[in-house]
Scaffold this motif. Structure first.
Motif, PDB file in Angstrom:
ATOM      1  N   PHE A 143       1.427  -2.691  12.781  1.00 27.93           N
ATOM      2  CA  PHE A 143       1.449  -3.646  11.679  1.00 27.93           C
ATOM      3  C   PHE A 143       0.518  -3.318  10.520  1.00 27.93           C
ATOM      4  N   GLY A 144      -0.304  -2.276  10.661  1.00 21.84           N
ATOM      5  CA  GLY A 144      -1.071  -1.771   9.536  1.00 21.84           C
ATOM      6  C   GLY A 144      -2.406  -2.410   9.255  1.00 21.84           C
ATOM      7  N   LYS A 145      -2.709  -3.522   9.911  1.00 23.16           N
ATOM      8  CA  LYS A 145      -3.989  -4.195   9.660  1.00 23.16           C
ATOM      9  C   LYS A 145      -4.239  -5.191  10.775  1.00 23.16           C
ATOM     10  N   LEU A 146      -5.397  -5.855  10.739  1.00 21.27           N
ATOM     11  CA  LEU A 146      -5.719  -6.919  11.686  1.00 21.27           C
ATOM     12  C   LEU A 146      -6.486  -8.003  10.944  1.00 21.27           C
ATOM     13  N   ASP A 147      -5.952  -9.231  10.978  1.00 24.68           N
ATOM     14  CA  ASP A 147      -6.604 -10.360  10.311  1.00 24.68           C
ATOM     15  C   ASP A 147      -7.355 -11.264  11.276  1.00 24.68           C
ATOM     16  N   THR A 148      -6.863 -11.383  12.512  1.00 24.51           N
ATOM     17  CA  THR A 148      -7.472 -12.307  13.469  1.00 24.51           C
ATOM     18  C   THR A 148      -7.459 -11.709  14.865  1.00 24.51           C
ATOM     19  N   PHE A 149      -8.603 -11.747  15.538  1.00 28.47           N
ATOM     20  CA  PHE A 149      -8.684 -11.397  16.944  1.00 28.47           C
ATOM     21  C   PHE A 149      -8.890 -12.676  17.740  1.00 28.47           C
ATOM     22  N   VAL A 150      -8.013 -12.932  18.721  1.00 28.32           N
ATOM     23  CA  VAL A 150      -8.132 -14.108  19.582  1.00 28.32           C
ATOM     24  C   VAL A 150      -8.476 -13.649  20.992  1.00 28.32           C
ATOM     25  N   GLY A 151      -9.700 -13.910  21.426  1.00 30.27           N
ATOM     26  CA  GLY A 151     -10.108 -13.634  22.800  1.00 30.27           C
ATOM     27  C   GLY A 151      -9.751 -14.825  23.666  1.00 30.27           C
ATOM     28  N   ASN A 152      -8.850 -14.613  24.619  1.00 28.18           N
ATOM     29  CA  ASN A 152      -8.317 -15.743  25.373  1.00 28.18           C
ATOM     30  C   ASN A 152      -8.258 -15.502  26.880  1.00 28.18           C
ATOM     31  N   ALA A 153      -8.248 -14.252  27.341  1.00 28.06           N
ATOM     32  CA  ALA A 153      -8.084 -13.966  28.765  1.00 28.06           C
ATOM     33  C   ALA A 153      -9.270 -14.494  29.578  1.00 28.06           C
ATOM     34  N   ALA A 154      -8.964 -15.113  30.714  1.00 27.11           N
ATOM     35  CA  ALA A 154     -10.029 -15.658  31.564  1.00 27.11           C
ATOM     36  C   ALA A 154      -9.481 -15.920  32.962  1.00 27.11           C
ATOM     37  N   VAL A 155     -10.396 -16.034  33.928  1.00 27.48           N
ATOM     38  CA  VAL A 155     -10.051 -16.462  35.275  1.00 27.48           C
ATOM     39  C   VAL A 155     -10.921 -17.653  35.644  1.00 27.48           C
ATOM     40  N   PHE A 156     -10.421 -18.447  36.574  1.00 25.07           N
ATOM     41  CA  PHE A 156     -11.102 -19.661  37.026  1.00 25.07           C
ATOM     42  C   PHE A 156     -11.872 -19.349  38.309  1.00 25.07           C
ATOM     43  N   ASP A 157     -12.676 -20.315  38.770  1.00 18.93           N
ATOM     44  CA  ASP A 157     -13.408 -20.133  40.040  1.00 18.93           C
ATOM     45  C   ASP A 157     -13.076 -21.211  41.061  1.00 18.93           C
ATOM     46  N   TYR A 158     -12.047 -21.995  40.796  1.00 12.87           N
ATOM     47  CA  TYR A 158     -11.560 -23.035  41.691  1.00 12.87           C
ATOM     48  C   TYR A 158     -12.670 -23.999  42.113  1.00 12.87           C
ATOM     49  N   PHE A 159     -13.486 -24.400  41.152  1.00 12.09           N
ATOM     50  CA  PHE A 159     -14.525 -25.415  41.377  1.00 12.09           C
ATOM     51  C   PHE A 159     -15.503 -25.030  42.489  1.00 12.09           C
ATOM     52  N   THR A 160     -15.704 -23.737  42.716  1.00 10.71           N
ATOM     53  CA  THR A 160     -16.532 -23.292  43.845  1.00 10.71           C
ATOM     54  C   THR A 160     -18.015 -23.469  43.540  1.00 10.71           C
ATOM     55  N   VAL A 191      -8.930  -6.551  30.146  1.00  9.18           N
ATOM     56  CA  VAL A 191      -9.904  -6.860  29.091  1.00  9.18           C
ATOM     57  C   VAL A 191     -11.315  -6.452  29.458  1.00  9.18           C
ATOM     58  N   SER A 192     -11.592  -6.224  30.739  1.00  6.18           N
ATOM     59  CA  SER A 192     -12.946  -5.827  31.126  1.00  6.18           C
ATOM     60  C   SER A 192     -13.210  -4.346  30.905  1.00  6.18           C
ATOM     61  N   ARG A 193     -12.213  -3.605  30.406  1.00  2.00           N
ATOM     62  CA  ARG A 193     -12.351  -2.181  30.143  1.00  2.00           C
ATOM     63  C   ARG A 193     -12.329  -1.917  28.628  1.00  2.00           C
ATOM     64  N   TYR A 194     -13.341  -1.214  28.140  1.00  2.37           N
ATOM     65  CA  TYR A 194     -13.409  -0.910  26.706  1.00  2.37           C
ATOM     66  C   TYR A 194     -12.180  -0.150  26.243  1.00  2.37           C
ATOM     67  N   GLN A 195     -11.759   0.851  27.005  1.00  2.81           N
ATOM     68  CA  GLN A 195     -10.642   1.688  26.574  1.00  2.81           C
ATOM     69  C   GLN A 195      -9.365   0.877  26.395  1.00  2.81           C
ATOM     70  N   ASP A 196      -9.137  -0.105  27.252  1.00  2.00           N
ATOM     71  CA  ASP A 196      -7.930  -0.915  27.135  1.00  2.00           C
ATOM     72  C   ASP A 196      -7.982  -1.814  25.896  1.00  2.00           C
ATOM     73  N   ASN A 197      -9.148  -2.364  25.604  1.00  6.60           N
ATOM     74  CA  ASN A 197      -9.292  -3.146  24.383  1.00  6.60           C
ATOM     75  C   ASN A 197      -9.062  -2.288  23.144  1.00  6.60           C
ATOM     76  N   GLY A 240     -15.232  -9.324  28.596  1.00  2.00           N
ATOM     77  CA  GLY A 240     -13.932  -9.076  27.991  1.00  2.00           C
ATOM     78  C   GLY A 240     -13.870  -9.535  26.550  1.00  2.00           C
ATOM     79  N   TYR A 241     -14.476 -10.672  26.245  1.00  2.00           N
ATOM     80  CA  TYR A 241     -14.515 -11.154  24.864  1.00  2.00           C
ATOM     81  C   TYR A 241     -15.363 -10.231  23.978  1.00  2.00           C
ATOM     82  N   LEU A 242     -16.502  -9.813  24.518  1.00  2.00           N
ATOM     83  CA  LEU A 242     -17.385  -8.947  23.733  1.00  2.00           C
ATOM     84  C   LEU A 242     -16.753  -7.584  23.473  1.00  2.00           C
TER      85      LEU A 242
END
Length: 270
Positions: free
Chosen positions: A78-95, A61-67, A119-121
């Motif tokens: 599927f011919g169209k897009l009605d909803t984009f859900v940005g969901n990918a993320a990583v944690f930092d283990y409370f650091t 998700v951090s690469r424009y071309q992959d998005n 990645g969301y943008l």
């Protein structure tokens, strides 16, 4: 008929935890779904499970071309897009900040923000034209850490706070053609991974010793969430029938974190 009958969605980070629960729920509600994630093997298993209701793309998700490939594959299938859900993320283990070596801070910041914010943008930018054609919506996964301290470390909490502003600004910029909303889950039984190399003690979120019990005790509803507990919010926000006037909104799905107590309360009188 399901709430999303005839609709098409694209979900990033769609192979584990909340992401795969969203994909399955969307398919149950009648949608066809593009799924983007890094793990090609997990994507194949999702295809085997859901068949031609999904199309998958292995990418970062951090690469424009992959998005862009993910959007293009969804449109081709599927011919169209009605909803984009940005969901990918990583944690930092409370650091904490003072536990990150100064020489490592810049790189760790850039890697985490590249996934959790950039990645969301990038996904949103690639989806805009298709969503304008359908007057669709964007939905982003946040966290209770987008509003409160203590749900992660300095990098994760800062990134999630940034996404609140992102949702509001995108809702402002893209109105009236595209609605933009978010869901903010609390502690969830999910194998979310932490940023590689940041904390040598890190393990997937649901393998932290005592995580389930501590999460349950921290909220008034008294239990940790399963990924499926959050999916109804994503369905509601994607629905044209029931949330057509909802934008710039973030639904909290965290067991009542805001009104959490420090421990057992005395019996109420009267």
């Amino acid at each position: 008929m399901g709430w999303l009958e005839g609709q098409v969605a694209l979900v990033t980070g769609g192979t584990g935890g909340i992401g795969s629960a969203i994909v399955r729920r969307y398919v149950e509600e009648g949608a066809r779904v593009g799924v983007m994630a890094r793990d090609a093997a997990q994507l194949r298993r999702l295809e085997d499970e859901l068949g031609d209701a999904v199309v998958t793309v292995a990418g970062d998700v951090s690469r424009y071309q992959d998005n862009q490939r993910a959007v293009s594959a969804t449109l081709e299938a599927f011919g169209k897009l009605d909803t984009f859900v940005g969901n990918a993320a990583v944690f930092d283990y409370f650091t904490r900040l003072d536990r990150i070596a100064p020489e490592d801070l810049e790189g760790a910041f850039q890697r985490l923000f590249a996934i959790n914010v950039q990645g969301y943008l990038l996904g949103a930018r690639c989806a805009i034209d298709a969503l304008r054609e359908t007057r669709g919506s964007m939905i982003f996964t946040l966290s209770n850490s987008a509003f409160y301290a203590g749900g992660g470390g300095i990098l994760y909490v800062t990134a999630k706070h940034a996404l609140v502003g992102m949702i509001r600004q995108l809702a402002y910029e893209l109105a009236p053609d595209i609605r933009v909303n978010g869901v903010a889950p609390g502690a969830t039984d999910t194998p979310m991974k932490s940023l590689e190399g940041l904390n040598p003690r890190s393990v997937p979120l649901n393998r932290i010793p005592g995580f389930e019990q501590g999460a349950a005790q921290a909220v008034p509803l008294g239990r940790i969430a399963a990924p499926e507990d959050h999916t109804g919010h994503y369905v509601l926000l994607a629905s044209r029938r029931d949330s057509g006037l909802t934008t710039a909104n973030i639904i909290h799905s965290d067991g009542g974190w805001e009104i959490r107590s420090a421990g057992p309360q005395p019996p109420r009188k009267g």
